[in-house]
Design a protein around this motif. Structure first.
Motif, PDB file in Angstrom:
ATOM      1  N   PRO A 289       0.242  -4.070   3.939  1.00 14.94           N
ATOM      2  CA  PRO A 289       1.260  -5.102   4.157  1.00 14.94           C
ATOM      3  C   PRO A 289       0.680  -6.296   4.906  1.00 14.94           C
TER       4      PRO A 289
ATOM      5  N   TRP B 211       5.093  -2.532  -1.238  1.00 18.79           N
ATOM      6  CA  TRP B 211       5.735  -3.078  -0.041  1.00 18.79           C
ATOM      7  C   TRP B 211       6.284  -4.479  -0.296  1.00 18.79           C
TER       8      TRP B 211
ATOM      9  N   VAL C  28       4.578  -6.045   9.914  1.00 17.32           N
ATOM     10  CA  VAL C  28       3.279  -6.147   9.255  1.00 17.32           C
ATOM     11  C   VAL C  28       2.211  -6.275  10.331  1.00 17.32           C
TER      12      VAL C  28
END
Length: 551
Positions: free
Chosen positions: A298, A421, A323
């Motif tokens: 991510p 994601w 993230v």
């Protein structure tokens, strides 16, 4: 013993007022960093000062505390409102009265980037709340109306980028003549970005007898001229050199090949801690973030092609830990103060030592440990060695591959991959033009009972279709084949007319009148209508404290 070597003092011992000490303690801040301990005695007493220190040294709190404390000490909000009411009542000239009714903030902080503006505001706002004062942020990329609304709601302190602040002054949206305390943060960066002429014009408009505080890593590119002209008998506080190395920061220079460079970057991005990857271009930042996401890591990007909501959303996702990887251009080299960034990766060596130091300064902040990795291709090694030598950093270049043990040791344990994601952080920064409007979409209309209620887009469409059908019935209730052809022809004529108008507008714009037309539309007549509407709608509020409400 100097300020750096002296034992850390608490904020209470340094004379910070108790309401602010309590706010700071709530956030886990009880003892001062060196630059705070070194400057607070002078800044709290009202002295002009010049603070010099490396990035991440705690400069924001060093000026935020005296800014709020001294504005509160000047006079209470009630006393100020009464004074202003008396002044306004005695003004007979209409032009002078209109000027007096403009918002008059008392504190001003100038910063070079919108990210830095927001982060300064996040530090100041809790302190200001302790005394019932409010703040407003001013920068480009958001609607003028939202920022003007904040000003008219009575902002005591504004944190602004110079360009947008000058735009609002040209619209007569505020006055700076009541600004008692002015702060210039990252003054050297504003000089690098060409903001010093605007900064000079703004400083000419604030109270000439007010306090000025300037914080900068260096005094080059004209910053020294600003200091000489606008700071009076300033105390200079330099807790360290601008290029001083941070004891808790470790530098690594890795030589890679073009073929394995991305795999090395992917390996560096795969650890569990937060890390910022710097690229040279916006395109590289966007593509690198996308590629990492596709590989199960991510990541979000921060670069100039994003609008303000996207920038706020991505930065919020990184700050909150949703993230771990932020891929950024130099737009993020200053102004990002995110805790727990354990690594900075310079995927391309920066062009100059100053950029290198400010990129590196995103990690090892406030005494925490951090690593800085600079990746170089074979043809970049010599230039990078020279640049780092000028930055005061000596480190040996090491050739590596994605499987090198030194890389594995540096990255540590890998975070689990997350395939598919997507970013789930809603939006965004509450200080990015805080709007007082109700949330949601749609508009308000009266129902059958005469009460106002919110209508959806689908309801408005059905209503419009109903009105159209009623008009058709009134015209005879018949739309035949000929009428349809006629309607289609009319539509084509309208489209052709619109194209002709667009061509005419383009010709007009090419001769230089587009900017003036845009400014009249967005900043001119619209701004005056908004101001008139504000004065009439706030009339009830002004009855209690007429002049104060306009501030």
């Amino acid at each position: 013993m100097n300020a750096v070597d002296a034992p850390a003092k608490t904020f209470a011992e340094l004379g910070v007022p108790q309401p602010l000490v309590r706010v700071l303690a709530t956030d886990g801040k009880t003892t001062a960093f060196p630059i705070q301990a070194d400057t607070l005695a002078d800044s709290l007493s009202g002295r002009d000062l010049l603070g010099r220190g490396r990035t991440g040294s705690g400069k924001t709190l060093a000026f935020a505390i005296p800014l709020v404390a001294r504005l509160n000490d000047e006079t209470s909000v009630t006393e100020l409102a009464m004074q202003e009411f008396e002044q306004l009542r005695n003004i007979k000239d209409n032009d002078a009265r209109r000027k007096a009714m403009l918002p008059h903030p008392r504190g001003l902080v100038l910063a070079p980037t919108r990210e830095l503006v927001n982060q300064i505001d996040e530090v100041i706002r809790p302190l200001a709340d302790a005394y019932g004062m409010s703040t407003a942020t001013i920068y480009g990329g958001v609607k003028y109306s939202r920022q003007i609304a904040e000003l008219r709601d009575g902002a005591d302190i504004i944190v602004a980028c110079p360009g947008r602040l000058e735009d609002l002054l040209r619209q007569n949206a505020l006055s700076l003549e009541s600004v008692e305390i002015t702060v210039l943060d990252e003054a050297d960066e504003m000089a690098d970005m060409g903001f010093l002429p605007a900064v000079t014009r703004l400083l000419e408009q604030v109270d000439a007898d007010g306090q000025r505080m300037l914080f900068s890593a260096t005094l080059d590119h004209g910053v020294d001229k600003v200091v000489k002209r606008f700071l009076t008998d300033a105390r200079v506080h330099a807790v360290d050199d601008a290029d001083a190395q941070v004891d808790t920061m470790t530098h690594h220079v890795f030589a890679v090949s073009q073929g394995n460079k991305h795999e090395v970057i992917r390996e560096l991005a795969s650890g569990k801690g937060k890390r910022i990857l710097f690229t040279r271009t916006k395109f590289q930042a966007k593509n690198m973030a996308k590629k990492l996401v596709d590989q199960g890591i991510p990541a979000v990007d921060l670069q100039g092609n994003l609008n303000q909501n996207q920038r706020d959303r991505n930065l919020a996702a990184f700050s909150s830990g949703e993230v771990r990887v932020l891929v950024a251009t130099d737009v993020a080299a200053r102004g990002i103060d995110v805790s727990d960034v354990e690594m900075v990766v310079q995927t391309e060596p920066p062009e100059d030592p100053k950029s290198f130091l400010h990129r590196s300064g995103r990690t090892a902040r406030a005494g925490e440990k951090g690593d800085v990795v600079t990746l170089v291709l074979p043809n970049q090694e010599r230039g990078t060695r020279s640049m780092m030598r000028r930055a005061g950093i000596q480190v040996r270049c090491e050739t590596i591959t994605p499987n090198s043990p030194v890389l594995e040791e540096l990255v540590g344990e890998h975070a689990p991959l997350v395939h598919g994601w997507t970013l789930s952080v809603p939006v965004t920064n509450p200080s990015a033009g805080r709007s007082r409007r109700r949330k949601g979409s749609g508009s308000y209309g009266k129902n059958a009972g005469g009460q106002y209620r919110k209508t959806s887009g689908a309801e408005r469409k059905r209503s419009a279709e109903g009105l159209k059908s009623r008009d058709d019935r009134a015209a005879g209730g018949k739309v035949g084949k000929y009428d349809n052809r006629k309607s289609t022809a009319s539509t084509e004529q309208r489209r052709e007319g619109k194209r002709s108008q667009q061509w005419s507008d383009w010709n007009t714009d090419s001769h230089g009148s587009r900017d003036s037309r845009d400014s009249r539309g967005e900043n001119g007549r619209g701004g005056r209508r908004s101001a008139a509407g504000f004065r009439s709608s706030r009339s009830g509020k002004r009855a209690a404290a007429p002049f104060r409400a306009g501030r």
